[in-house]
Design a protein around this motif. Structure first.
Motif, PDB file in Angstrom:
ATOM      1  N   GLN A 235       2.168   1.752  -3.412  1.00  0.00           N
ATOM      2  CA  GLN A 235       1.136   2.306  -4.284  1.00  0.00           C
ATOM      3  C   GLN A 235       1.030   3.819  -4.094  1.00  0.00           C
ATOM      4  O   GLN A 235       1.006   4.586  -5.065  1.00  0.00           O
ATOM      5  CB  GLN A 235      -0.199   1.633  -3.963  1.00  0.00           C
ATOM      6  CG  GLN A 235      -1.304   2.014  -4.929  1.00  0.00           C
ATOM      7  CD  GLN A 235      -2.668   1.540  -4.457  1.00  0.00           C
ATOM      8  OE1 GLN A 235      -2.787   0.509  -3.805  1.00  0.00           O
ATOM      9  NE2 GLN A 235      -3.695   2.294  -4.780  1.00  0.00           N
ATOM     10  N   ALA A 236       0.989   4.253  -2.828  1.00  0.00           N
ATOM     11  CA  ALA A 236       0.888   5.681  -2.550  1.00  0.00           C
ATOM     12  C   ALA A 236       2.136   6.417  -3.018  1.00  0.00           C
ATOM     13  O   ALA A 236       2.058   7.509  -3.584  1.00  0.00           O
ATOM     14  CB  ALA A 236       0.661   5.919  -1.061  1.00  0.00           C
TER      15      ALA A 236
ATOM     16  N   PHE B 210       5.190  15.675 -12.298  1.00  0.00           N
ATOM     17  CA  PHE B 210       4.505  16.510 -13.292  1.00  0.00           C
ATOM     18  C   PHE B 210       4.330  17.946 -12.807  1.00  0.00           C
ATOM     19  O   PHE B 210       4.509  18.894 -13.577  1.00  0.00           O
ATOM     20  CB  PHE B 210       3.151  15.898 -13.663  1.00  0.00           C
ATOM     21  CG  PHE B 210       3.283  14.735 -14.601  1.00  0.00           C
ATOM     22  CD1 PHE B 210       4.097  14.830 -15.727  1.00  0.00           C
ATOM     23  CD2 PHE B 210       2.592  13.557 -14.384  1.00  0.00           C
ATOM     24  CE1 PHE B 210       4.223  13.763 -16.602  1.00  0.00           C
ATOM     25  CE2 PHE B 210       2.712  12.475 -15.253  1.00  0.00           C
ATOM     26  CZ  PHE B 210       3.533  12.583 -16.364  1.00  0.00           C
ATOM     27  N   VAL B 211       3.988  18.104 -11.520  1.00  0.00           N
ATOM     28  CA  VAL B 211       3.813  19.462 -11.004  1.00  0.00           C
ATOM     29  C   VAL B 211       5.161  20.188 -11.011  1.00  0.00           C
ATOM     30  O   VAL B 211       5.250  21.357 -11.397  1.00  0.00           O
ATOM     31  CB  VAL B 211       3.186  19.442  -9.592  1.00  0.00           C
ATOM     32  CG1 VAL B 211       3.220  20.823  -8.965  1.00  0.00           C
ATOM     33  CG2 VAL B 211       1.744  18.949  -9.663  1.00  0.00           C
TER      34      VAL B 211
ATOM     35  N   LEU C  98       7.675  19.586 -13.007  1.00  0.00           N
ATOM     36  CA  LEU C  98       7.983  19.852 -14.417  1.00  0.00           C
ATOM     37  C   LEU C  98       7.276  21.122 -14.887  1.00  0.00           C
ATOM     38  O   LEU C  98       7.881  22.010 -15.498  1.00  0.00           O
ATOM     39  CB  LEU C  98       7.538  18.655 -15.252  1.00  0.00           C
ATOM     40  CG  LEU C  98       7.984  18.612 -16.702  1.00  0.00           C
ATOM     41  CD1 LEU C  98       9.482  18.393 -16.783  1.00  0.00           C
ATOM     42  CD2 LEU C  98       7.248  17.497 -17.434  1.00  0.00           C
TER      43      LEU C  98
ATOM     44  N   GLY D 137       2.151   6.914  -6.773  1.00  0.00           N
ATOM     45  CA  GLY D 137       1.205   7.978  -7.112  1.00  0.00           C
ATOM     46  C   GLY D 137       1.759   9.348  -6.788  1.00  0.00           C
ATOM     47  O   GLY D 137       1.728  10.265  -7.613  1.00  0.00           O
ATOM     48  N   ALA D 138       2.302   9.487  -5.578  1.00  0.00           N
ATOM     49  CA  ALA D 138       2.826  10.784  -5.147  1.00  0.00           C
ATOM     50  C   ALA D 138       4.000  11.202  -6.018  1.00  0.00           C
ATOM     51  O   ALA D 138       4.138  12.374  -6.376  1.00  0.00           O
ATOM     52  CB  ALA D 138       3.253  10.712  -3.681  1.00  0.00           C
TER      53      ALA D 138
ATOM     54  N   PHE E 168       0.840  -1.206   0.000  1.00  0.00           N
ATOM     55  CA  PHE E 168       0.000   0.000   0.000  1.00  0.00           C
ATOM     56  C   PHE E 168       0.873   1.254   0.000  1.00  0.00           C
ATOM     57  O   PHE E 168       0.580   2.239  -0.685  1.00  0.00           O
ATOM     58  CB  PHE E 168      -0.934   0.002   1.213  1.00  0.00           C
ATOM     59  CG  PHE E 168      -2.256  -0.644   0.931  1.00  0.00           C
ATOM     60  CD1 PHE E 168      -3.183  -0.022   0.099  1.00  0.00           C
ATOM     61  CD2 PHE E 168      -2.584  -1.869   1.480  1.00  0.00           C
ATOM     62  CE1 PHE E 168      -4.403  -0.617  -0.169  1.00  0.00           C
ATOM     63  CE2 PHE E 168      -3.803  -2.474   1.217  1.00  0.00           C
ATOM     64  CZ  PHE E 168      -4.713  -1.849   0.381  1.00  0.00           C
TER      65      PHE E 168
ATOM     66  N   VAL F 103       4.529  10.457  -9.167  1.00  0.00           N
ATOM     67  CA  VAL F 103       4.037  10.905 -10.479  1.00  0.00           C
ATOM     68  C   VAL F 103       3.477  12.321 -10.388  1.00  0.00           C
ATOM     69  O   VAL F 103       3.808  13.191 -11.207  1.00  0.00           O
ATOM     70  CB  VAL F 103       2.967   9.920 -11.020  1.00  0.00           C
ATOM     71  CG1 VAL F 103       2.278  10.495 -12.245  1.00  0.00           C
ATOM     72  CG2 VAL F 103       3.596   8.572 -11.347  1.00  0.00           C
ATOM     73  N   ILE F 104       2.662  12.563  -9.351  1.00  0.00           N
ATOM     74  CA  ILE F 104       2.085  13.907  -9.201  1.00  0.00           C
ATOM     75  C   ILE F 104       3.203  14.935  -9.025  1.00  0.00           C
ATOM     76  O   ILE F 104       3.245  15.968  -9.696  1.00  0.00           O
ATOM     77  CB  ILE F 104       1.119  13.970  -7.995  1.00  0.00           C
ATOM     78  CG1 ILE F 104      -0.103  13.071  -8.258  1.00  0.00           C
ATOM     79  CG2 ILE F 104       0.663  15.403  -7.735  1.00  0.00           C
ATOM     80  CD1 ILE F 104      -1.055  12.962  -7.082  1.00  0.00           C
TER      81      ILE F 104
END
Lengths: 251, 94
Positions: free
Chosen positions: B68-69, B79-80, B82, B72-73, B65, B75-76
């Motif tokens: 997974q988090a 991109f932010v 970038l 996700g974190a 878990f 990736v966010i």
């Protein structure tokens, strides 16, 4: 966030804390094997058209706006993070948010069926959470009922004058609740009570599921607005995003 | 960003409040307990399918878990970050 929004939410929150200070509840996806075969198949059949429609729409979005991939990635990642967070609720149990509101606001509800499916598949295969036989039912609840509710709430609240952020907040919140209402309905249909049948069973499941979920729905909505703020700050929303509240609106 | 700090603060408060209100509750994961609700209605119901693979223990499940988090974190944040860099460079050019 605006005035109308607070006028509606504050009494609701007060009522909730009064109501569930004593209830006990638990909520999550339906576990593997916990839907009778008939219902497992029915929900797979119901979910599949949405999944196929979602794949079609997703390809179209990426074809027309390759630059949307970045925000799409953020939406999917957001679902990943939120569905991994098992949060405590005032009812003394834990459950997790869905994170579907963000992507719904950005890309519309149908695209989320694909993202929800991927996350549920990951959790069913690697985490023994949810399940393959119940993936149709869980997919319908989390990736169809949730996003479509969120979408219509965003549209409606936008129409009655909520700001974009307040509309997205409301959509994320009620979309989360809709997911667990759908789960309650699925369980009630499969397991009607001996006396009172489906309705009695639904009331029981809904009472059990919803109280846990409400603070988590609020948490989810707060985090959704955090990410929406980030997207807005760095102008990530781009041309391809049609916020349901008025096309091309700046957040 | 002040607004985001307030939102995150509200999130932390909502997450922490249960520990004070439902002091002493077990905060169990609902996986097993949702199943109890079903077996309360239908005591003779037997799950007819089982997981293909299950994490070896609660710790391993937490690991997955957390993974997974974290994915996700990451990736966010990527991109932010970038987008922030792009914005800064654009502003410098102007």
């Amino acid at each position: 966030m605006n005035k109308k929004f607070f006028l509606l939410t504050v009494p609701a929150a007060a009522f909730y804390f009064w109501y569930c200070s004593s209830a006990t509840a638990h909520a999550m996806h339906i576990a593997e094997g916990f839907l009778p075969l008939k219902w497992a198949i029915i929900w797979w059949v119901v979910f599949l058209p949405f999944l196929i429609g979602g794949i079609y729409k997703l390809r179209k979005v990426i074809e027309e706006h390759p630059e949307a991939k970045m925000v799409l990635g953020i939406s999917a990642a957001f679902v990943f993070v939120l569905s991994a967070l098992k949060l405590p609720s005032v009812t003394g149990s834990t459950s997790h948010p869905t994170g579907m509101g963000l992507g719904t606001a950005l890309f519309g509800p149908i695209v989320m069926s694909v993202i929800g499916f991927i996350v549920l598949l990951f959790q069913a295969l690697l985490l023994a959470h949810g399940g393959l036989t119940t993936l149709g039912a869980n997919g319908f609840a989390m990736a169809v009922a949730g996003p479509f509710t969120a979408y219509w709430i965003i549209v409606l609240t936008g129409k009655i004058g909520f700001s974009n952020r307040a509309a997205i907040f409301s959509g994320a919140l009620l979309g989360n609740l809709a997911t667990y209402l759908a789960t309650s309905l699925q369980l009630a249909l499969a397991f009607p009570a001996a006396t009172g049948g489906i309705i009695a069973s639904f009331q029981k499941f809904a009472a059990v599921f919803m109280t846990t979920q409400i603070p988590l729905a609020v948490s989810e909505a707060l985090l959704t607005v955090v990410v929406v703020n980030l997207l807005a700050k760095y102008q990530l929303q781009g041309k391809f995003i049609k916020f349901p509240v008025g096309e091309g609106t700046k957040i | 960003m002040k607004r985001n700090c307030l939102l995150i603060l509200a999130f932390i408060i909502i997450t922490a409040v249960p520990f004070f209100i439902s002091n002493g509750a077990d905060f169990e994961g609902a996986d097993g307990q949702a199943e109890d609700v079903i077996t309360a209605f239908h005591p003779d119901y037997k799950p007819w399918a089982d997981f293909i693979w299950e994490p070896a223990s609660g710790e391993i499940e937490s690991l997955l878990f957390a993974l997974q988090a974290a994915i996700g974190a990451a990736v966010i944040a990527y991109f932010v970050g970038l987008a922030r860099g792009k914005n800064l460079r654009q502003r410098e050019r102007q």
